[in-house]
Design an enzyme around this catalytic site. Sequence first.
Site, PDB file in Angstrom:
ATOM      1  CG  HIS A   7      -0.710  -0.201   2.400  1.00  0.00           C
ATOM      2  ND1 HIS A   7       0.082  -1.017   3.578  1.00  0.00           N
ATOM      3  CD2 HIS A   7      -0.079   0.618   3.412  1.00  0.00           C
ATOM      4  CE1 HIS A   7       0.687  -0.654   4.240  1.00  0.00           C
ATOM      5  NE2 HIS A   7       0.462   0.871   4.473  1.00  0.00           N
ATOM      6  CG  HIS A  79       3.897   4.148   5.188  1.00  0.00           C
ATOM      7  ND1 HIS A  79       3.474   4.841   6.124  1.00  0.00           N
ATOM      8  CD2 HIS A  79       3.534   3.128   4.878  1.00  0.00           C
ATOM      9  CE1 HIS A  79       2.211   4.062   6.500  1.00  0.00           C
ATOM     10  NE2 HIS A  79       2.930   2.949   5.679  1.00  0.00           N
ATOM     11  CD  GLU A 130       4.101  -0.978   7.046  1.00  0.00           C
ATOM     12  OE1 GLU A 130       3.288   0.497   5.884  1.00  0.00           O
ATOM     13  OE2 GLU A 130       3.205  -1.093   7.934  1.00  0.00           O
TER      14      GLU A 130
HETATM   15 CO    CO Z   1       1.581   1.175   6.749  1.00  0.00          CO
END
Ligand code: CO
Length: 134
Positions: A7, A79, A130
């Site tokens: 994502h 992010h 991430e």
């Molecule tokens: Co995230």
Amino acid sequence: MITKFNHVAIVVPDLEAASKRYKDVLGANVSEVCDYPEHGVSVVFVQLENTKIELMYPYGENSPIKNFLEKNDKGAIHHICIEVKNLDEACKKMKSNGIRILGDEKPKNGAHDKPVIFLHPKDFYGTLIELEQE
Ligand code: CO
């Protein structure tokens, strides 16, 4: 080592308004608002065929994204999240390459209940990454 794109997370100043814009203007499939008090965020998931967008807003006084929203008061990409096959191995590889892992450098369960780490944006060209156990 990295496998799938999971994502992109965007911090927004108004979750309801952002959710409505994605739904009404882009015709997106958006979730209800989900609160994650333990992570200090409220999230709307924009589900796409091949990935998702997470619209985030601070939850609570100690939210980790509170300062980010103050600095980016119109909203901004926060992010990106990429999956890895083995997060422990990924941690070792980061350390041996001098890549900084945020916090105490140990994987923590993220909003999807899978272990994640965050890599220092200064070590990845201005992008907070991430890494999530697939
Ligand atoms: Co995230």
